[in-house]
Design an enzyme around this catalytic site. Structure first.
Site, short mmCIF file in Angstrom:
data_model
loop_
_atom_site.label_atom_id
_atom_site.label_comp_id
_atom_site.label_asym_id
_atom_site.label_seq_id
_atom_site.Cartn_x
_atom_site.Cartn_y
_atom_site.Cartn_z
N GLU A 15 0.86 -1.18 0.00
CA GLU A 15 0.00 0.00 0.00
C GLU A 15 0.90 1.23 0.00
O GLU A 15 1.84 1.30 0.78
CB GLU A 15 -0.90 0.03 1.23
CG GLU A 15 -1.88 1.19 1.15
CD GLU A 15 -2.88 1.24 2.32
OE1 GLU A 15 -2.79 0.42 3.24
OE2 GLU A 15 -3.72 2.12 2.29
N GLY A 70 3.14 2.49 10.74
CA GLY A 70 2.94 1.76 11.99
C GLY A 70 2.75 0.27 11.71
O GLY A 70 3.43 -0.58 12.27
N ALA A 71 1.81 -0.03 10.81
CA ALA A 71 1.52 -1.43 10.50
C ALA A 71 0.67 -1.48 9.25
O ALA A 71 0.16 -0.46 8.79
CB ALA A 71 0.78 -2.10 11.66
N GLU A 105 -2.32 -3.88 7.01
CA GLU A 105 -3.39 -4.87 7.20
C GLU A 105 -3.47 -5.94 6.12
O GLU A 105 -4.56 -6.49 5.87
CB GLU A 105 -4.72 -4.14 7.27
CG GLU A 105 -5.21 -3.51 5.94
CD GLU A 105 -4.89 -2.04 5.76
OE1 GLU A 105 -3.94 -1.55 6.41
OE2 GLU A 105 -5.59 -1.37 4.97
N ASN A 106 -2.37 -6.29 5.44
CA ASN A 106 -2.42 -7.31 4.39
C ASN A 106 -3.27 -8.49 4.82
O ASN A 106 -3.17 -8.97 5.94
CB ASN A 106 -1.01 -7.84 4.11
CG ASN A 106 0.01 -6.73 4.04
OD1 ASN A 106 -0.08 -5.87 3.20
ND2 ASN A 106 0.96 -6.72 4.97
N HIS A 126 -6.73 -1.94 15.14
CA HIS A 126 -6.95 -1.22 13.88
C HIS A 126 -6.70 -2.12 12.67
O HIS A 126 -7.54 -2.24 11.78
CB HIS A 126 -6.04 0.01 13.85
CG HIS A 126 -6.13 0.82 12.61
ND1 HIS A 126 -6.92 1.94 12.51
CD2 HIS A 126 -5.55 0.67 11.38
CE1 HIS A 126 -6.81 2.45 11.30
NE2 HIS A 126 -5.99 1.70 10.59
N GLU A 127 -5.54 -2.75 12.66
CA GLU A 127 -5.20 -3.59 11.49
C GLU A 127 -6.14 -4.78 11.40
O GLU A 127 -6.56 -5.17 10.31
CB GLU A 127 -3.74 -4.05 11.54
CG GLU A 127 -2.71 -2.93 11.71
CD GLU A 127 -2.84 -1.79 10.71
OE1 GLU A 127 -3.34 -2.01 9.60
OE2 GLU A 127 -2.43 -0.65 11.06
N HIS A 171 -9.47 -3.83 9.93
CA HIS A 171 -9.42 -3.63 8.48
C HIS A 171 -9.87 -4.88 7.72
O HIS A 171 -10.24 -4.79 6.55
CB HIS A 171 -8.00 -3.28 8.03
CG HIS A 171 -7.71 -1.82 7.96
ND1 HIS A 171 -8.56 -0.90 7.41
CD2 HIS A 171 -6.62 -1.10 8.37
CE1 HIS A 171 -8.03 0.31 7.47
NE2 HIS A 171 -6.86 0.23 8.06
N GLU A 181 -9.91 4.20 6.14
CA GLU A 181 -9.11 4.66 7.28
C GLU A 181 -9.95 5.42 8.31
O GLU A 181 -9.82 5.19 9.50
CB GLU A 181 -7.92 5.49 6.81
CG GLU A 181 -6.89 4.68 6.02
CD GLU A 181 -6.37 3.45 6.76
OE1 GLU A 181 -6.53 3.38 8.00
OE2 GLU A 181 -5.82 2.54 6.09
#
Ligand SMILES: [Zn+2]
Length: 850
Positions: free
Chosen positions: A122, A254-255, A257-258, A290-291, A294, A313
Site C-alpha cells: 500500500e 505503523g503497521a 493490514e495485508n 486497527h489492522e 481492516h 481509514e
C-alpha cells in the site's frame, strides 16, 4: 528512475480498468539481489469499461519474458509500466521479472530488513514486484508459491502446500494488490488460537526475530480481544484458518493490514514492561485492533481508488477508538484523541498542506496518509453516528457489510447506506468530505425572561484551492448547568446547518451556564468569549468529563496567552480550579493526570497567530516554564498525596487502572522536580523496575539541569535494544533546553547508533527535534538547517519518510519575517536538490505555496 515532471491525478478522471482479473498465480524465487517473480494472471474484458488499453503498472522491474496464452510477446515498456496488444476475449498473461530487494531502501515493494524479506504494497508498491493493474478496484484471488532456503515462508490466505525450501499459500478472498504480502526469514512464532463464534478454529501466530519471543504476549492478547470485540459490537467474524502478524524493524508506517498476514513495525507490536511504556502498550493494543478491524473495513470492502482512502481509514480509526474506549476509559480516550487531533490535524488543516478528507487530486498518494484522512476522517464518522443515533448507525453498518461485501467502494456508497437506512438527506453533510479547513463556531448567548438563547455562527477560513466555503452540518452537543452546579438540561445535540442559527431553551429559573460542544462533538474551533469565572465554574461542575477537562484547558490557554502578550501573572482561577480537581480523589487518576497537561507550545503559537499576533517561540517557552513553576508551588502541599495515590500494588500490568496511576505519578513528579531540583526523580529513576517509571523520571531530570549520569547509564543499559534506544534519542532531542537543542541534536546525529536509514531511528531524533518547539525554532536557524541537511540526505534513500518529515516546516508562515526567511531558504535548498523524489517535491512545493 525519477519523474521529471510529476503528473497530477484527479478524482474526476476515474474510469474502470478495461479488464477483470479472475486469478493471480505468483512464484517467487528468492535471492537478495536477483529475486525472480513469475506471474500467471487470467484476464477477461471488463463489460463495464469503455477504455480497453491494456496497461500494467511496473516500476524498477527487469522484464525477462512475457507471453499471452503461451505465445511470447515483446510489450512496450516505460519506467511506469507496459502496454501490449491483447485479445478481445479471456486470456492468460505470463511474465517473469527480476527485482533487487537487497537494494530497496525505499521500503516499498519487496525489500530486506535484517536478512528477512518482507513487503509493503500500500499504496502503490506492488508495481515494484511485478507488472500488474496496481489499483484498488482490481480484485482477484491469489495463489503464491515461494521458493527460498529460509525456514519461514509466508503469504496471504491459508497454507496449501509446503516442502523443503518452498511453501504455497492460497487466499480465497478476492483482494486488490495493495493487500498482497510476502515474508521470508529466520523467524520464530509466538502462537495461540481463537475460535470464532460460528466455531471456526483460527491459528494465531506472531512472528518475530529470535530473542523477541518475550515481547509478544501482550500483542497476542490484544489480537484476541480485538477479534472478540468485532464479533460482539459489529457482528464481524474472521474468515481464514490462520492469522499471521510479523514484526519488522525497517518499516515506514505503523503497521499494514495485508489479508491474513499483517506486517507491523516492531515498535507497534513488541512490548514488555521493562522496555515499553504504558503509552506504548496502549498504542500497540490500538494498532493491533486497527489492522485487525481492516479485515472487514478495508479488505472485504475496499476502496475504489486512492481518493477514497478515508473510506477505510476514517472508519477503521473510528472503530479502533471505540475499541479502546471499551477496553479502557472512554473520557480519557476521547481527551487523548482530541489532544492528538489538535496537535497534528489542526496545523495541517489550517496551513499550506490543508486538503479535504477526500482529496480531489494528488501527485504522490503516499503524501495523503495524513491526519486529515485518518483522524478527521474518523471524526466525520463520529459526527454521523451522533446525528443518526446509535441504533441507526448499527443498522447502516449492517447494510454496508451486506450490500458491499467483496466490492471496491466510494464515499457515495458509504453515505447511501445511511440515507437508505434513515431516510435522511446527507447532501450537506457530505461537505465534510470535500471542504478542507477547520470550521470556526462562534458563540453568542442571550438571556431574558427565563429563556436562554444560544446563537452559533460558523465560518471556515480559505484554504489552498478553496477560497469560499459553504456552511456544514455541525452537531453541537450542549448541556445547561444551574447556578448551584446542577444540570438543568441534559445533553442535547443541536444541528448547526446555517451560517448563523439560534437555539432557545425556555422555562429556566435562572441564567444557566452552557457547556457547549460536549464530548468534542465536532472537529471545530469554538470561539467563545466568556468570563474566566464561568470556565472555572465548568471546571468545578461540568457533568460532561470532556468539557470539564476542556474548561481547564481553556483557562490554561487563556492565562498563557495573557502571560505571553501582556506579561500577566499566572491566573489564580486556573491554579485554584486545578488544585480542587486534583484534590478530588474520586476522579480517575488518568483523568487528573490529563488535567495537569497544558496546550503544546505549537498550539499556543497557532492561537497567537489566530489573534493576529506573531508568536515568539522563546516567549512561549518562558510562559510555559513560569506557569509550570507556579503550578508546582501552588500544589506543593498536595504533591505528596498525589505521589501516594499513584503508588501501584503488586506486579506491573499495563491495564488502564495501573497506567492511570502511573500517569498521575509522572505528572506529579514533573512538578516535584521543579521544587526539589530533581532529587525525587533521581530516586525514582534508580528504583524503577519498568520503562514507564524509568523514562518519566529520566525526562524530568534535564529540566532540573541534571540527568547526564542517568542518560549515560540508560544508554549502557539499553544499547542493545533498538526500540528503547529510539526513546533515548527522542527524549534528548525533544527535551533539550531551547538554546542547547540544535547542538545536542547535531551531536546525536554523529552518534554511532544514529542508524538514519531506519525510519524509527530517524523519526525519533528528527521528530523529537521538531517537537521541541523553541529548540526547533531557534533564532539562529541552526535546527532548520540541520533538518534540511538530513532530509536532503535521506530523500534518495527513503522518499516516503523524507516527505512525511517535511511537515515539520508546515507552520512556517506563522512566525516572524526572520524565521520565515530562514525556513524559506532551507525549503528552497531542498527543492533545488537534483533528482529530488516525487514525494518530497510535492510536499515542499505545497509547503512553499508554489
Ligand atoms: Zn489503517
Amino acid at each position: 528512475m525519477r519523474d521529471p515532471a510529476p503528473t497530477t491525478i484527479y478524482l474526476k478522471d476515474y474510469s474502470p480498468f478495461g479488464y477483470i482479473v479472475d486469478s493471480v498465480h505468483l512464484t517467487f524465487d528468492l535471492a537478495p539481489h536477483a529475486t525472480r517473480v513469475t506471474s500467471r494472471i487470467a484476464f477477461r474484458p471488463n463489460p463495464q469499461a469503455t477504455d480497453r488499453t491494456f496497461f500494467l503498472h511496473g516500476e524498477e522491474l527487469n522484464l525477462i519474458r512475457a507471453s499471452i496464452d503461451g505465445t511470447p510477446i515483446t510489450p512496450e515498456v516505460t519506467d511506469k509500466g507496459l502496454t501490449a496488444n491483447v485479445p478481445d476475449a479471456p486470456f492468460v498473461w505470463e511474465a517473469e521479472v527480476e527485482i533487487d530487494p537487497g537494494n530497496n531502501t525505499a521500503l516499498e515493494g519487496l525489500y530486506m530488513s535484517n536478512g528477512m524479506y518482507c513487503t509493503q504494497c500500500e499504496a502503490e508498491g506492488f508495481r515494484k514486484i511485478t507488472f500488474y493493474p496496481d489499483r484498488p478496484d482490481v480484485m482477484s484471488t491469489f495463489t503464491v508459491r515461494i521458493n527460498g532456503d529460509l525456514p519461514v515462508l509466508l503469504s496471504n490466505g491459508n497454507p496449501t502446500g509446503t516442502g523443503e525450501g518452498w511453501a504455497e499459500w492460497t487466499d480465497p478472498w478476492p483482494k486488490p494488490a495493495y493487500l498482497f504480502a510476502l515474508v521470508a526469514g529466520e523467524l520464530v512464532a509466538y502462537s495461540d488460537s481463537f475460535t470464532t463464534r460460528s466455531g471456526r478454529h483460527v491459528d494465531l501466530n506472531l512472528w518475530v526475530r529470535p530473542g523477541d519471543e518475550g515481547k509478544c504476549a501482550f500483542g497476542m492478547e490484544a489480537l484476541k480481544r480485538s477479534m472478540k470485540w468485532d464479533e460482539d459490537v459489529y457482528g464481524r467474524e474472521y474468515d481464514l484458518d490462520v492469522f499471521n502478524i510479523v514484526a519488522v524493524d525497517d518499516f515506514n508506517m505503523g503497521a499494514m493490514e495485508n489479508k491474513g498476514l499483517n506486517i507491523f513495525n516492531s515498535s507497534a507490536v513488541l512490548a514488555s514492561p521493562e522496555t515499553s511504556t504504558d503509552a506504548n502498550f496502549e498504542r500497540i493494543e490500538a494498532i493491533i485492533a486497527h489492522e485487525y478491524f481492516h479485515n472487514w473495513t478495508g479488505n472485504r470492502i475496499t476502496c475504489r481508488d486512492w481518493f477514497q482512502l478515508c473510506l477505510k481509514e476514517g472508519l477503521t480509526v473510528f472503530r479502533d477508538a471505540q475499541f479502546t474506549s471499551d477496553m479502557r476509559s472512554a473520557p480519557v480516550k476521547r481527551i487523548h484523541d482530541v489532544i492528538d487531533l489538535r496537535a497534528r490535524q489542526f496545523p495541517e488543516d489550517n496551513g499550506p498542506l490543508s486538503h479535504p478528507v477526500r482529496p480531489e487530486s494528488f501527485q504522490e498518494i503516499n503524501n495523503f496518509y495524513t491526519a486529515t484522512v485518518y483522524e478527521k476522517g474518523a471524526e466525520v464518522i463520529g459526527m454521523l453516528k451522533t446525528l443518526v443515533g446509535d441504533e441507526a448507525y448499527s443498522k447502516a453498518l449492517d447494510l454496508y457489510f451486506e450490500r458491499h461485501d467483496g466490492q471496491a467502494c466510494t464515499i457515495e456508497d458509504w453515505l447511501k447506506v445511511f440515507e437508505d437506512t434513515t431516510g435522511r438527506d446527507l447532501t450537506q453533510f457530505k461537505r465534510w468530505y470535500s471542504q478542507s479547513g477547520t470550521p470556526r463556531v462562534k458563540v453568542q448567548e442571550d438571556w431574558a425572561d427565563g429563556t436562554y438563547t444560544l446563537t452559533l455562527s460558523q465560518s471556515t477560513p480559505p484554504t489552498p484551492g478553496q477560497p469560499e466555503k459553504l456552511p456544514q452540518v455541525i452537531p453541537v452537543a450542549v448541556g445547561l448547568l444551574g447556578p448551584n452546579g446542577d444540570e438543568v438540561r441534559g445533553t442535547e445535540v443541536l444541528e448547526l446547518t446555517e451560517a448563523r442559527q439560534s437555539f432557545t431553551f425556555e422555562g429556566l429559573a435562572a441564567r444557566p451556564v452552557a457547556s457547549i460542544l460536549r464530548g468534542f462533538s465536532a472537529p471545530v474551533i469554538l470561539e467563545h468569549d466568556r468570563p474566566n469565572a464561568e470556565r472555572a465554574f465548568l471546571l468545578a461542575h461540568d457533568t460532561d468529563p470532556f468539557n470539564r477537562w476542556e474548561a481547564g484547558r481553556t483557562l490554561a490557554q487563556d492565562t498563557l496567552l495573557r502571560m505571553i502578550t501582556q506579561d500577566a501573572a499566572p491566573d489564580a482561577e486556573y491554579l485554584d480550579g486545578l488544585l480542587a480537581v486534583l484534590r478530588d480523589a474520586d476522579l480517575d487518576p488518568a483523568y487528573r493526570a490529563l488535567m495537569l497537561g497544558l496546550p503544546t507550545q505549537s498550539e499556543l503559537a497557532a492561537a497567537l497567530h489566530e489573534q493576529g499576533e506573531t508568536p515568539d517561540p522563546m516567549a512561549i517557552w518562558r510562559a510555559v516554564e513560569t506557569l509550570r513553576q507556579a503550578t508546582a508551588q501552588h500544589m506543593q502541599d498536595l504533591l505528596p498525596r498525589l505521589h501516594s495515590e499513584a503508588l501501584v500494588d503488586g506486579p506491573y500490568s499495563p491495564d488502564a487502572d495501573q497506567a492511570g496511576k502511573r500517569a498521575l505519578g509522572s505528572a506529579a513528579l514533573a512538578l516535584t522536580t521543579r521544587l526539589d531540583g530533581g532529587a525525587m526523580a533521581a530516586e525514582v529513576y534508580a528504583k524503577a523496575d519498568n520503562m514507564t517509571l524509568q523514562l518519566s523520571a529520566l525526562s524530568c531530570l534535564p529540566r532540573a539541569g541534571k540527568g547526564q549520569a542517568e542518560l549515560a547509564a540508560f544508554y549502557d543499559q539499553w544499547r542493545h535494544d533498538r526500540l528503547v534506544l529510539d526513546k533515548w534519542f527522542g527524549l534528548q532531542a525533544s527535551l533539550a533546553a531551547p538554546d542547547d537543542a540544535p547542538r545536542i541534536a547535531r551531536a546525536l546525529c554523529e552518534h554511532p547508533d544514529f542508524n538514519w536509514k531506519n525510519p524509527n531511528r530517524f523519526r525519533a531524533l528528527m521528530g523529537g527535534l521538531a517537537m521541541n518547539h523553541a529548540g526547533f525554532h531557534h533564532a539562529s536557524g541552526a535546527s532548520y538547517a540541520l533538518l534540511a541537511d538530513w532530509l536532503i540526505r535521506l530523500d534518495p534513500v527513503n522518499p516516503q519518510t523524507t516527505a512525511r518529515m517535511c511537515t515539520a516546516f508546515q507552520t512556517w508562515k506563522r512566525y516572524d519575517a526572520d524565521r520565515q526567511d530562514l525556513i524559506r531558504a532551507q525549503l528552497t535548498r531542498i527543492a533545488e536538490t537534483p533528482n529530488l523524489s516525487r514525494d518530497t517535491t510535492e510536499m515542499i512545493s505545497r509547503i512553499l505555496g508554489a
